[in-house]
Write an enzyme that holds these catalytic residues in place. Structure first.
Site, PDB file in Angstrom:
ATOM      1  N   GLY A 158      41.792  20.281  31.012  1.00  0.00           N
ATOM      2  CA  GLY A 158      42.294  21.816  31.567  1.00  0.00           C
ATOM      3  C   GLY A 158      43.634  22.097  30.691  1.00  0.00           C
ATOM      4  O   GLY A 158      44.036  21.469  29.790  1.00  0.00           O
TER       5      GLY A 158
ATOM      6  N   GLU B  85      36.770  24.472  27.624  1.00  0.00           N
ATOM      7  CA  GLU B  85      36.991  25.943  27.745  1.00  0.00           C
ATOM      8  C   GLU B  85      37.848  26.388  26.896  1.00  0.00           C
ATOM      9  O   GLU B  85      37.747  27.642  26.243  1.00  0.00           O
ATOM     10  CB  GLU B  85      37.286  26.221  29.309  1.00  0.00           C
ATOM     11  CG  GLU B  85      36.438  25.666  30.356  1.00  0.00           C
ATOM     12  CD  GLU B  85      37.123  25.341  31.464  1.00  0.00           C
ATOM     13  OE1 GLU B  85      36.817  25.851  32.536  1.00  0.00           O
ATOM     14  OE2 GLU B  85      37.799  24.327  31.512  1.00  0.00           O
TER      15      GLU B  85
ATOM     16  N   ASN C  51      50.606  20.946  30.481  1.00  0.00           N
ATOM     17  CA  ASN C  51      51.526  19.909  30.025  1.00  0.00           C
ATOM     18  C   ASN C  51      50.862  18.566  29.989  1.00  0.00           C
ATOM     19  O   ASN C  51      50.761  17.820  29.134  1.00  0.00           O
ATOM     20  CB  ASN C  51      52.888  19.717  30.427  1.00  0.00           C
ATOM     21  CG  ASN C  51      53.796  20.906  30.285  1.00  0.00           C
ATOM     22  OD1 ASN C  51      53.392  21.581  28.991  1.00  0.00           O
ATOM     23  ND2 ASN C  51      54.698  21.407  30.901  1.00  0.00           N
TER      24      ASN C  51
END
Length: 502
Positions: free
Chosen positions: A268, A293, A271
């Site tokens: 994802g 992605e 940080n």
């Protein structure tokens, strides 16, 4: 490419952004490019916002249904939301102006798995798509389109829309030519065939987007960068989360469940994700792959030093410094990055076949392993589920990560019951905080609860969770998944009432 618009017929359809915006009428459904702040149209949405504001000043109604790949930027989502120009939006968003209006009930928002948007559009669930507004890096002499820094749902919008408006952005590097793989072999049930992709780097399509040139009503030239921000350096909590996860991977390798090159990584944005990627490099991993992605700075660095050998994604979401590095070595990165439509990057068949390791952030998890990725206190949307569900349900291993507390300790990320469920306990393999890692695979609900409380909860909240669980085991209606319904969500209500869950 010697010129960005090499097709004579399309070059003749050049016009200003303001002229192109006149072609978009009130009530239309517009499929726009853009995925996590990359590859979105830069000029026409701003001109459209000006036009909508003027219409509202005259007392005319003017709002649109906006479909994208994922989040865009202030020039699109922010500008249109600010003037009341959006009445429906999907599938993922991050703009504060847009979010505020969604949560105020002024805009209808559909949160949907990113891998399902194209199918919804093809099946007609989203209605007729009137206009596709898509940024590209160039137009070839035969009319094929060189995709930009994101692909997203652009193929679908171009295929389905009645009319097409192209923004040709000369700021996007010419070296993008050849980095993309656009697959045109999909079909709807019952006519589907297996997708012939066996490794993340396989190319099964073609480098360019096709478009019926008769549908192109406007070509707008732009010269503007993607609006991409910088992520803060990993903090101590993020580094500890990364350490726990890398240690777990080493344990799985020793147990024979993973190889030295792991499995294709899905990461994802944020940080924590960057910290985990950095932890893999520090842990000595080499030759890894990614089927994900978004490629952000952390993954770009790992591609550059060989930690990751090949990455498949649908978008580049890089800081300004990352963009400079990408452009400087674009010939190298073109050999190690493949950008695909998001119906491919997030396709359940491919995620399952490749056996992806899904690593995503979360808002909160409950003691039984249900995860909330999208809402505050059950009713206020943050961004959206994005692609996390595509990978969590279909991947080989699903990891959800978060600091154990937020708001200086006022909020616990581990609660008795999540206030909104995006990923059920059946799709969650690991819960990781800076406190530790809970491996939930093969455990019953009560066993999961004990692991989550002992391994992941902050010490300030661990006794409270243990007390709830103990009393639920004693007093709940059923003892399989013990809950006290009259207080299962009391932590969230306490936060709303007092500003703290304590």
């Amino acid at each position: 490419m010697t010129t960005r618009i090499a097709h004579a017929g399309l070059a003749a359809r050049r016009m200003s952004a303001e002229q192109a915006a006149e072609l978009i009428l009130p009530g239309m459904t517009v499929g726009m490019s853009g995925f996590t702040g990359a590859g979105y149209p830069k000029a026409v949405p701003l001109a459209l916002a000006t036009r909508i504001a003027a219409a509202h000043e005259r007392g005319d109604k003017f709002a649109l249904r906006i479909l994208t790949g994922a989040s865009t930027a202030p020039e699109l989502d922010g500008a249109l939301a600010r003037v009341g120009g959006i009445d429906f939006r999907l599938p993922y968003q991050s703009d504060p102006e847009l979010r505020a209006r969604i949560n105020a009930g002024q805009i209808e928002y559909m949160d949907i798995h990113l891998g399902q948007v194209a199918q919804y559009a093809w099946c007609g669930f989203l209605g007729k798509i009137d206009v596709a507004l898509v940024e590209v890096a160039g137009i070839l002499p035969d009319g094929r389109l060189v995709p930009s820094t994101s692909v997203g749902n652009n193929k679908t919008w171009l295929d389905l829309a009645d009319k097409v408006i192209l923004e040709v952005n000369r700021r996007q590097p010419e070296g993008l030519d050849g980095m993309h793989d656009i697959y045109y072999g999909t079909a709807l049930p019952p006519h589907r065939r297996p997708i012939p992709l066996l490794q993340p780097g396989d190319r099964i399509g073609e480098p360019y987007l096709r478009c019926d040139l008769d549908k192109v009503v406007a070509v707008v030239e732009t010269d503007a960068p993607d609006r991409l921000g910088r992520f803060a350096p990993p903090d101590e909590a993020s580094r500890r989360i990364a350490e726990h996860l890398v240690e777990f991977f080493r344990h799985e390798i020793a147990a024979g469940r993973l190889g030295e090159q792991l499995l294709p990584l899905q990461s994802g944005v944020g940080n924590i994700a960057n910290a985990v990627l950095g932890g893999l490099r520090e842990g000595g991993f080499r030759g890894l792959t990614a089927f994900t992605e978004v490629i952000q700075d952390g993954m770009l660095e790992l591609l550059g030093d060989g930690t990751i050998a090949m990455a498949s994604a649908t978008s580049l979401s890089l800081s300004p410094e990352g963009v400079e590095e990408f452009v400087r070595r674009i010939d190298f990165y073109r050999q190690h990055i493949v950008l695909r439509p998001q119906e491919m990057s997030n396709h359940a068949e491919l995620v399952r076949r490749l056996g992806c390791i899904a690593m995503n952030g979360m808002v909160e998890a409950d003691i039984y392993g249900n995860v909330n990725s999208t809402h505050v206190a059950g009713s206020r949307i943050i961004n959206g589920i994005g692609g996390s569900g595509d990978f969590a349900r279909n991947g080989f291993l699903s990891c959800f990560m978060s600091p154990s507390t937020a708001k200086n300790g006022a909020i616990s990320a581990l609660v008795p019951m999540v206030s909104h469920v995006d990923h059920t306990e059946h799709d969650v393999g690991l819960v990781v905080t800076e406190q530790g890692l809970a491996d939930l695979r093969g455990l019953s609900p009560k066993q999961r609860a004990r692991a989550v409380i002992a391994q992941c909860a902050h010490p300030d909240y661990r006794p409270m969770l243990q007390d709830y669980f103990d009393r639920a085991c004693r007093d709940s209606y059923g003892k399989h998944t013990p809950h006290l319904l009259n207080e299962a969500l009391s932590w969230h209500q306490r936060y709303l009432d007092s500003g703290s869950m304590r």
